[in-house]
Design an enzyme around this catalytic site. Structure first.
Site, PDB file in Angstrom:
ATOM      1  N   HIS A  72       0.837  -1.204   0.000  1.00 47.76           N
ATOM      2  CA  HIS A  72       0.000   0.000   0.000  1.00 47.76           C
ATOM      3  C   HIS A  72       0.869   1.250   0.000  1.00 47.76           C
ATOM      4  O   HIS A  72       1.860   1.319   0.719  1.00 47.76           O
ATOM      5  CB  HIS A  72      -0.904   0.012   1.242  1.00 47.76           C
ATOM      6  CG  HIS A  72      -2.075  -0.912   1.119  1.00 47.76           C
ATOM      7  ND1 HIS A  72      -3.258  -0.709   1.777  1.00 47.76           N
ATOM      8  CD2 HIS A  72      -2.239  -2.035   0.379  1.00 47.76           C
ATOM      9  CE1 HIS A  72      -4.101  -1.675   1.463  1.00 47.76           C
ATOM     10  NE2 HIS A  72      -3.502  -2.488   0.632  1.00 47.76           N
ATOM     11  N   TYR A 200      -9.478   5.361   7.229  1.00 47.88           N
ATOM     12  CA  TYR A 200      -9.682   5.686   8.640  1.00 47.88           C
ATOM     13  C   TYR A 200     -10.713   6.808   8.692  1.00 47.88           C
ATOM     14  O   TYR A 200     -10.477   7.889   8.143  1.00 47.88           O
ATOM     15  CB  TYR A 200      -8.382   6.193   9.278  1.00 47.88           C
ATOM     16  CG  TYR A 200      -7.310   5.133   9.492  1.00 47.88           C
ATOM     17  CD1 TYR A 200      -6.462   4.748   8.453  1.00 47.88           C
ATOM     18  CD2 TYR A 200      -7.134   4.541  10.741  1.00 47.88           C
ATOM     19  CE1 TYR A 200      -5.474   3.796   8.653  1.00 47.88           C
ATOM     20  CE2 TYR A 200      -6.144   3.587  10.948  1.00 47.88           C
ATOM     21  CZ  TYR A 200      -5.328   3.216   9.905  1.00 47.88           C
ATOM     22  OH  TYR A 200      -4.349   2.271  10.106  1.00 47.88           O
ATOM     23  N   PRO A 294      -4.674  -0.177  18.729  1.00 51.02           N
ATOM     24  CA  PRO A 294      -4.354  -0.627  17.364  1.00 51.02           C
ATOM     25  C   PRO A 294      -4.456   0.445  16.270  1.00 51.02           C
ATOM     26  O   PRO A 294      -4.089   0.175  15.133  1.00 51.02           O
ATOM     27  CB  PRO A 294      -5.364  -1.752  17.124  1.00 51.02           C
ATOM     28  CG  PRO A 294      -6.484  -1.478  18.066  1.00 51.02           C
ATOM     29  CD  PRO A 294      -5.893  -0.798  19.253  1.00 51.02           C
ATOM     30  N   LYS A 298       0.748  -0.382  15.200  1.00 47.10           N
ATOM     31  CA  LYS A 298       2.154  -0.415  15.605  1.00 47.10           C
ATOM     32  C   LYS A 298       2.548  -1.650  16.427  1.00 47.10           C
ATOM     33  O   LYS A 298       3.726  -1.955  16.568  1.00 47.10           O
ATOM     34  CB  LYS A 298       2.496   0.846  16.411  1.00 47.10           C
ATOM     35  CG  LYS A 298       2.664   2.067  15.548  1.00 47.10           C
ATOM     36  CD  LYS A 298       3.932   1.981  14.718  1.00 47.10           C
ATOM     37  CE  LYS A 298       3.892   2.865  13.502  1.00 47.10           C
ATOM     38  NZ  LYS A 298       4.020   2.201  12.221  1.00 47.10           N
ATOM     39  N   TYR A 386       3.876   6.242  10.424  1.00 41.10           N
ATOM     40  CA  TYR A 386       3.066   5.101   9.992  1.00 41.10           C
ATOM     41  C   TYR A 386       3.935   4.079   9.256  1.00 41.10           C
ATOM     42  O   TYR A 386       3.821   2.874   9.488  1.00 41.10           O
ATOM     43  CB  TYR A 386       1.929   5.583   9.085  1.00 41.10           C
ATOM     44  CG  TYR A 386       0.795   4.588   8.936  1.00 41.10           C
ATOM     45  CD1 TYR A 386      -0.441   4.825   9.502  1.00 41.10           C
ATOM     46  CD2 TYR A 386       0.961   3.405   8.205  1.00 41.10           C
ATOM     47  CE1 TYR A 386      -1.491   3.914   9.373  1.00 41.10           C
ATOM     48  CE2 TYR A 386      -0.073   2.489   8.066  1.00 41.10           C
ATOM     49  CZ  TYR A 386      -1.295   2.754   8.656  1.00 41.10           C
ATOM     50  OH  TYR A 386      -2.321   1.845   8.522  1.00 41.10           O
TER      51      TYR A 386
HETATM   52  C1  PHB Z   1      -5.870  -4.516  10.426  1.00 45.77           C
HETATM   53  O1  PHB Z   1      -5.857  -4.749   9.212  1.00 45.77           O
HETATM   54  O2  PHB Z   1      -6.212  -5.388  11.244  1.00 45.77           O
HETATM   55  C2  PHB Z   1      -5.475  -3.170  10.898  1.00 45.77           C
HETATM   56  C3  PHB Z   1      -4.941  -2.258  10.009  1.00 45.77           C
HETATM   57  C4  PHB Z   1      -4.594  -1.006  10.442  1.00 45.77           C
HETATM   58  C5  PHB Z   1      -4.804  -0.639  11.764  1.00 45.77           C
HETATM   59  C6  PHB Z   1      -5.316  -1.555  12.663  1.00 45.77           C
HETATM   60  C7  PHB Z   1      -5.667  -2.829  12.226  1.00 45.77           C
HETATM   61  O3  PHB Z   1      -4.496   0.611  12.158  1.00 45.77           O
END
Ligand code: PHB
Ligand code: APR
Length: 392
Positions: A72, A200, A294, A298, A386
């Site tokens: 990505h 997000y 989450p 990280k 990130y």
């Molecule tokens: C996930 O794909 O489980 C995932 C991805 C990004 C995040 C948290 C979880 O910030």
């Protein structure tokens, strides 16, 4: 039983460390209290920094990751009627890779069972003893019997609920903690992801995240109150709420694809750091020493970073007899842990709607998001964190 490095826990941290040590010619033993099926099914996040991908490739665990991982180049932020893409590649030159933690665990377990070192399932560590003396040992229960693993060094990779951390005497241990007033309801759905990149969203009623596991499996999360029973959330209710939250800022042509929900889990949100990450001949790594919420993914990346440092430190000790890198480990690891703790805190507070949020607080969080959307510097800081800070 006797070994050079006793590793407690076969999560990503313990398994990767064992693999690194094995390749460096250092003997070790891994004790895991669950069985293989359990650890290979546990659902966790799946977003890997470039450094994490490199570390897995370096130990020969990269072939399925390279074939099936999804690279990505950025993420999308949705809030307050707008949508904004953060272009990681343009801002940092780096990218991230979606590959589920369960798949990493499967790949590492398969390598270890085929090539060694010993990995015992159903082996529960009950105590770490003698860490500050010359003969550290792990007492554990296996097949109904108590046994002892004598070690030169012990690494606690036994996660947040493990026993290793408690072997650091309370008087020498400081813990820093923050619980958040919301949880994530996570689902897996057999449907193609509705976006190529992660989304997000800060909706009016809370956070939502669109992620994925493969071109045919979506992973979605919804902010819910602490203590929520997933049974109170039938599939239709989840999809409707996701729709409403992602609508904040989507273009009118965007639709959330729905499909059969195959799993529902609740994840509490917590920040936790235990210092120091070493006591004598006991070292802590991964979730045993630190937890992040989450948002920003990280947790796994920090665990991998810890064991990269430890792998190099044990290799240096093995080659030169010097403990300099092991001595430097707690400080080097904690520096990154606190950076990730701060980043995860920022992402969490900025994107969630806490119960009883004041109008002032809402405007502040929206202003932080708007800054990222309008300032290259602010976006670059998010992108740098990130995609992962450099190793040193
Ligand atoms: C996930 O794909 O489980 C995932 C991805 C990004 C995040 C948290 C979880 O910030
Ligand atoms: N004895 C032996 N094994 C134990 C014990 C014990 N007393 N206690 C816990 N374990 C095992 C658990 O069963 C688990 O398999 O230790 C392992 C710890 O693994 P993880 O919890 O996956 O922790 P870690 O390897 O540090 O990986 C961090 O996990 O929580 C996520 O977001 C986090 O992705 C990150 C990753």
């Amino acid at each position: 039983m006797r070994t050079t490095v006793g590793i407690i826990g076969a999560g990503p941290a313990g398994l990767l460390l064992a693999r690194q040590l094995h390749l460096a010619g250092i003997d070790c033993v891994v004790l895991e209290n669950r069985d293989r099926a359990y650890i290979e099914a546990r659902q966790r996040a799946g977003m890997l920094e470039a450094g994490t991908v490199e570390a897995l490739r370096a130990v020969g665990a990269g072939s399925r990751l390279d074939a099936e991982g999804l690279e990505h180049h950025g993420i999308e932020l949705r809030f307050d009627g707008t949508s904004h893409r953060v272009d990681f590649r343009a801002l940092t030159g780096r990218t991230v890779t979606v590959y589920a933690q369960t798949e990493i665990v499967k790949d590492l377990v398969a390598l270890q069972l085929a090539e060694g070192p010993p990995l015992f399932f159903g082996a529960e560590a009950v105590a770490v003893e003698g860490a500050d003396g010359g003969s550290p040992r792990v007492r554990y229960r296996h097949e109904g019997r108590e046994a002892t693993l004598e070690c030169d060094w012990i690494v606690g990779c036994d996660g947040f609920h493990g026993v290793a951390r408690s072997a650091v005497p309370a008087a020498l241990r400081t813990t820093y903690e923050r619980d958040y007033p919301f949880s994530w309801l996570g689902i897996l759905a057999d449907v193609a992801p509705s976006s190529d990149e992660l989304v997000y969203a800060r909706g009016a009623t809370g956070f939502a995240l669109l992620s994925m596991r493969s071109p045919t499996v979506s992973r979605l999360y919804l902010q819910v109150p602490n203590g929520t029973d997933p049974a109170d959330w039938p599939d239709e209710r989840i999809w409707d709420e996701l729709d409403a939250r992602f609508a904040a800022g989507s273009d009118p042509d965007w639709t959330l694809r729905r499909g059969p929900v195959t799993s529902k889990t609740l994840t509490p949100m917590r920040s936790f750091v235990c210092e120091p990450m070493r006591h004598g001949r006991l070292l802590l790594a991964g979730d045993a020493a630190h937890i992040v919420p989450p948002t920003g993914a990280k947790g796994l990346n920090l665990a991998v970073f810890d064991v990269r440092l430890l792998g190099r430190a044990f290799e240096a000790l093995h080659r030169t007899g010097s403990t300099a890198l092991l001595d430097a480990y707690p400080r080097a690891a904690l520096r990154r842990v606190w950076q990730a703790t701060r980043f995860s805190y920022d992402m969490t507070t900025m994107l969630h709607v806490p119960p009883g949020e004041s109008d002032f607080d809402r405007r502040i969080e929206l202003t932080r998001l708007e800054r990222i959307a309008t300032s290259r510097d602010a976006a670059a800081e998010l992108a740098a964190q990130y995609t992962g800070l450099p190793l040193e």
